[in-house]
Design an enzyme around this catalytic site. Sequence first.
Site, mmCIF file in Angstrom:
data_model
loop_
_atom_site.group_PDB
_atom_site.id
_atom_site.type_symbol
_atom_site.label_atom_id
_atom_site.label_comp_id
_atom_site.label_asym_id
_atom_site.label_seq_id
_atom_site.Cartn_x
_atom_site.Cartn_y
_atom_site.Cartn_z
ATOM 1 N N ALA A 75 79.781 20.349 107.216
ATOM 2 C CA ALA A 75 79.278 20.443 105.850
ATOM 3 C C ALA A 75 80.461 20.672 104.927
ATOM 4 O O ALA A 75 81.223 21.626 105.108
ATOM 5 C CB ALA A 75 78.284 21.595 105.724
ATOM 6 N N ALA A 120 84.336 24.398 103.538
ATOM 7 C CA ALA A 120 83.559 23.596 104.494
ATOM 8 C C ALA A 120 83.209 24.473 105.686
ATOM 9 O O ALA A 120 83.767 25.561 105.855
ATOM 10 C CB ALA A 120 84.380 22.401 104.971
ATOM 11 N N LYS A 121 82.291 24.048 106.472
ATOM 12 C CA LYS A 121 81.989 24.716 107.741
ATOM 13 C C LYS A 121 81.322 23.690 108.636
ATOM 14 O O LYS A 121 80.643 22.784 108.154
ATOM 15 C CB LYS A 121 81.033 25.890 107.503
ATOM 16 C CG LYS A 121 81.025 26.914 108.610
ATOM 17 C CD LYS A 121 82.306 27.725 108.624
ATOM 18 C CE LYS A 121 82.091 29.140 109.045
ATOM 19 N NZ LYS A 121 83.215 30.005 108.681
ATOM 20 N N GLY A 122 81.517 23.867 109.926
ATOM 21 C CA GLY A 122 80.885 22.930 110.843
ATOM 22 C C GLY A 122 80.634 23.594 112.162
ATOM 23 O O GLY A 122 80.918 24.777 112.337
#
Length: 431
Positions: A75, A120-122
């Site tokens: 994301a 962001a992060k994932g």
Amino acid sequence: MATSSTPSSDEPAEDEAEPESALETARRQLQHAADHLDIDPNIVERLKHPRGVHEVTVPIERDDGTVDVFTGYRAQHDSVRGPFKGGLRYHPEVTRDECVGLGMWMTWKCAVMDLPFGGAKGGIAVNPKELSDDEKEQLTRRFTEEIRDVIGPTVDIPAPDMGTDPQTMAWLMDAYSMQEGETIPGVVTGKPPIVGGSKGRDGAPGRSVAIIVREAIDYYDKDIKVTDVAIQGYGSVGSNAARLLDEWGANIVAVSDVNGGVYDTNGLDTHSIPSHHEEPEAVLGHDAPETVTNDELLELDVDVLVPAAIGNVLTADNAGEIDADLIIEGANGPTTSTASEIFAERGIPVIPDILANAGGVTVSYFEWLQDINRRAWSLERVNDELETEMLTAWKAVREEFEAREVTWRDAAYIVALSRIAEAHDTRGLWP
Ligand code: NAD
């Protein structure tokens, strides 16, 4: 299990039995900070949504020959100030919305530190404890290939998070580099130093927590040499913060791990208590006059309390019983929204996670600079520059805290949001 990730804020949801999602909290905190600022509502609206979310499937062949398919996400929230930046977590409860919420949170964290990154992060919805090392490597390499088009050293730079570690980042860097045809260490941070990682990265979040504790003690006219500190969690963040504060003269009276804690009003010898990485869950094996449960540790009569283990440990249930004069958030999201309100009413300052533990992403930024310049920094330089960055961010937040008479959390979000909004305003909207 309490979530280890939810950013907290004011204006709580009424029912804490159903804590808000990371996304709901991130959006509410954004609106809350925006209410203090004169910024274009269209920019706020834009920031409530991610730039994009990439969802992929990641098949791997298990050691027994069967194939399993996992779902992975990246994301990307906002990149107005620079490439997206944020962790990759391997955890069974990873969801799209969690990645979006935590990605927004990274945007604020990078902005409060004035780093030239967005958020962001994932992650992958998988239990890494059920994977062999070979399976984890396969999973990481295949995931990297699936998101290769949307990451890169000037685009989006992942880092370790729950369930991932420096080795995972080394595999990611290798998989990306093999496909691109050249070694590109700057695609990821948190790598082992031998492949472009930074010295001092592991200790950085704990070091930044210690720096903020030291500054807050000074701000509230206390003397560090007569300051009693209790720290929950003795992992990377807790143990590094405890040992530094101990070296600087503070009295570390209690530390704990998942099994409970040790308590000595005369101060513990923090170096002789093994950290989580030196010997997992060994705190209770340390000889001390008293032991405490984790709940008891939080309620000790101390000058400073540092929750540095997991999220949502300071809640409506115990906020009235907390006896510390000052709380510094070492963990991500240790204070629920309702508890934040109770602390505000009780006049107990809470210095938020997005400032206190931002040493991790700050040294990640140093790592990225070193990778791009192909030149490693000494540990001394890393620690000196981290000190400078933390003091600069502390000053910016302190000025908002004093000027607006808001909570420390609001002050930090106000610093972050004003920088992001100004950048959006200056760049303008692509028609
Ligand atoms: P870690 O795995 O190194 O250590 C966690 C510690 O907490 C261990 O001592 C463990 O026994 C203890 N613990 C686990 N569950 C507990 C519970 N229910 N009650 C009390 N103690 C418990 O983790 P870490 O890297 O130190 O991270 C701690 C927190 O800081 C997390 O919220 C993490 O998201 C946050 N954080 C970490 C970093 C980083 O780079 N390490 C950066 C920023 C924020």
